[in-house]
Write a protein that holds these residues in place. Structure first.
Motif, mmCIF file in Angstrom:
data_model
loop_
_atom_site.group_PDB
_atom_site.id
_atom_site.type_symbol
_atom_site.label_atom_id
_atom_site.label_comp_id
_atom_site.label_asym_id
_atom_site.label_seq_id
_atom_site.Cartn_x
_atom_site.Cartn_y
_atom_site.Cartn_z
ATOM 1 N N UNK A 260 11.238 -1.630 27.381
ATOM 2 C CA UNK A 260 10.942 -1.334 28.783
ATOM 3 C C UNK A 260 12.133 -0.662 29.450
ATOM 4 N N UNK A 261 13.337 -1.116 29.126
ATOM 5 C CA UNK A 261 14.536 -0.477 29.684
ATOM 6 C C UNK A 261 14.639 0.965 29.209
ATOM 7 N N UNK A 262 14.466 1.184 27.906
ATOM 8 C CA UNK A 262 14.612 2.530 27.351
ATOM 9 C C UNK A 262 13.521 3.463 27.870
ATOM 10 N N UNK A 263 12.300 2.957 28.049
ATOM 11 C CA UNK A 263 11.219 3.792 28.558
ATOM 12 C C UNK A 263 11.483 4.265 29.982
ATOM 13 N N UNK A 264 12.090 3.407 30.789
ATOM 14 C CA UNK A 264 12.277 3.733 32.200
ATOM 15 C C UNK A 264 13.609 4.413 32.506
ATOM 16 N N UNK A 265 14.504 4.432 31.526
ATOM 17 C CA UNK A 265 15.811 5.032 31.784
ATOM 18 C C UNK A 265 15.785 6.541 31.551
ATOM 19 N N UNK A 266 16.273 7.341 32.508
ATOM 20 C CA UNK A 266 16.296 8.792 32.331
ATOM 21 C C UNK A 266 17.398 9.265 31.393
ATOM 22 N N UNK A 271 24.662 0.190 24.810
ATOM 23 C CA UNK A 271 24.187 -0.885 23.946
ATOM 24 C C UNK A 271 24.675 -2.235 24.459
ATOM 25 N N UNK A 272 25.883 -2.269 24.994
ATOM 26 C CA UNK A 272 26.395 -3.532 25.536
ATOM 27 C C UNK A 272 25.486 -4.075 26.629
ATOM 28 N N UNK A 273 24.917 -3.191 27.459
ATOM 29 C CA UNK A 273 24.004 -3.633 28.512
ATOM 30 C C UNK A 273 22.721 -4.204 27.934
ATOM 31 N N UNK A 318 15.734 -4.083 14.917
ATOM 32 C CA UNK A 318 14.364 -3.826 14.489
ATOM 33 C C UNK A 318 13.796 -2.563 15.107
ATOM 34 N N UNK A 319 14.098 -2.319 16.383
ATOM 35 C CA UNK A 319 13.623 -1.106 17.047
ATOM 36 C C UNK A 319 14.239 0.134 16.416
ATOM 37 N N UNK A 320 15.513 0.051 16.081
ATOM 38 C CA UNK A 320 16.178 1.186 15.436
ATOM 39 C C UNK A 320 15.572 1.439 14.051
ATOM 40 N N UNK A 321 15.329 0.375 13.304
ATOM 41 C CA UNK A 321 14.764 0.512 11.961
ATOM 42 C C UNK A 321 13.361 1.094 12.007
ATOM 43 N N UNK A 327 20.255 5.386 18.141
ATOM 44 C CA UNK A 327 21.578 5.016 18.651
ATOM 45 C C UNK A 327 22.571 6.134 18.356
ATOM 46 N N UNK A 328 23.325 6.486 19.376
ATOM 47 C CA UNK A 328 24.382 7.476 19.249
ATOM 48 C C UNK A 328 25.644 6.858 19.802
ATOM 49 N N UNK A 329 26.508 6.410 18.897
ATOM 50 C CA UNK A 329 27.730 5.745 19.328
ATOM 51 C C UNK A 329 27.431 4.434 20.019
ATOM 52 N N UNK A 330 27.860 4.311 21.249
ATOM 53 C CA UNK A 330 27.671 3.083 22.006
ATOM 54 C C UNK A 330 26.444 3.110 22.897
ATOM 55 N N UNK A 331 25.552 4.075 22.698
ATOM 56 C CA UNK A 331 24.373 4.204 23.553
ATOM 57 C C UNK A 331 23.098 4.244 22.731
ATOM 58 N N UNK A 332 22.026 3.815 23.352
ATOM 59 C CA UNK A 332 20.721 3.830 22.702
ATOM 60 C C UNK A 332 19.714 4.500 23.625
#
Length: 336
Positions: A260-266, A271-273, A318-321, A327-332
């Motif tokens: 839900x976070x990834x869908x709504x984020x522009x 990743x820490x968040x 699991x989502x990455x797999x 994921x690119x570095x410290x961000x997803x």
């Protein structure tokens, strides 16, 4: 055994009951469907095979009421397989919304690409070609062949299995998983006439969805009540207690919150968040740069989950797999 019941030949014949009795059951259920069946857009004659295929994928483990608005949005936005194939995986996953099991969105995208590239942008009518499409299993291939192309194939879903178990086998519920015996019975119950077989598949499925339900069957509304082996046996209790799929506290819940976070984020999200709880988020507040209200709301819901770090890591992994996140570095982010 009561002579009015249709299963007297169950163990002594290749068919579950006498042909005239079975024909009467077919007609009763089909006539009931013509009166009581739901008016769904993918059942309309004008619906394309592509619309039927999209509906079948969306309806897997998801109720009709949730599918209807998303199905309409998808068909308006992507009216042909080529239209969906041209979309990015990120757009496809976003449009899937909260239907659940979002890997289905990626499988549908892969099937659309195959149809656009190798089938002239037309859902194949041939059953074996349907079965060869990415992410299309035996049930979906049979359902599309039947409901989109009017072919004679046996469709066996949970609703049909439950009607079969009660009506012919006298059991409260079908086996926990599909058995070879259940498949054989479904084959034996199929009308020989092609048009009638299509109507039977559709009608008995609807009967299971609306009347012969798992927990509170509406037996007084059943068109074959007086033929039901389960009723004749005194409505015996099931051999097992069906368990609904758990949600709260599971990896699925955490996966859904991260999605839900990834869908709504522009933009990509730290990743820490995604891996912290609310207490940890206060220490990371400086990393949130104008996320937008929806993204902030989704982050709040994710942080509020009582999930330990290892569960959050497992869910993101699991989502990455599964290809639902990258994921690119410290961000997803969603897949590009």
């Amino acid at each position: 055994m009561n002579s009015r019941l249709p299963w007297g030949l169950m163990n002594s014949s290749s068919t579950p009951c006498a042909p005239d009795q079975l024909h009467g059951i077919h007609q009763a259920v089909i006539q009931w469907f013509s009166r009581a069946g739901r008016d769904l857009p993918w059942r309309e004659p004008a619906c394309s095979p592509w619309g039927v295929l999209v509906s079948e994928i969306m309806l897997q483990q998801t109720p009709v009421v949730r599918v209807l608005p998303i199905w309409r949005e998808w068909l308006d936005r992507w009216p042909t397989p080529a239209d969906l194939a041209a979309a990015s995986p990120a757009d496809v996953v976003r449009a899937w919304g909260r239907l659940g099991y979002p890997r289905r969105a990626l499988r549908l995208h892969a099937a659309a690409t195959e149809i656009a590239d190798h089938h002239d942008n037309q859902v194949p009518e041939n059953h074996s070609e349907l079965l060869a499409l990415p992410g299309i299993g035996s049930y979906t291939a049979a359902a599309v062949a039947v409901f989109a192309f009017g072919q004679r194939y046996t469709v066996v879903d949970t609703n049909i299995r439950r009607v079969q178990a009660r009506l012919f086998s006298g059991k409260a519920l079908p086996s926990k998983t599909l058995t070879a015996a259940e498949t054989r019975l479904a084959d034996q119950l199929m009308p020989e006439d092609i048009a009638e077989s299509v109507k039977w598949n559709q009608s008995v499925m609807e009967l299971g969805a609306l009347v012969c339900t798992a927990r509170s069957p509406k037996c007084d509304e059943c068109p074959v009540f007086d033929q039901c082996a389960w009723i004749a046996a005194g409505r015996p209790e099931p051999d097992y207690v069906p368990k609904g799929q758990s949600w709260h506290g599971t990896d699925r819940q955490v996966r859904g919150a991260i999605m839900a976070v990834l869908r709504h984020s522009p933009s990509p999200v730290s990743v820490d968040l995604l891996l912290t709880d609310r207490a940890g988020a206060e220490q990371l507040a400086s990393r949130i740069e104008n996320p937008g209200q929806q993204t902030a709301d989704m982050l709040e819901k994710l942080w509020a989950l009582p999930a330990p770090l290892e569960q959050r890591e497992r869910a993101l992994g699991g989502l990455l797999k599964d290809g639902l996140a990258t994921r690119h570095g410290d961000e997803a982010s969603l897949p590009s």
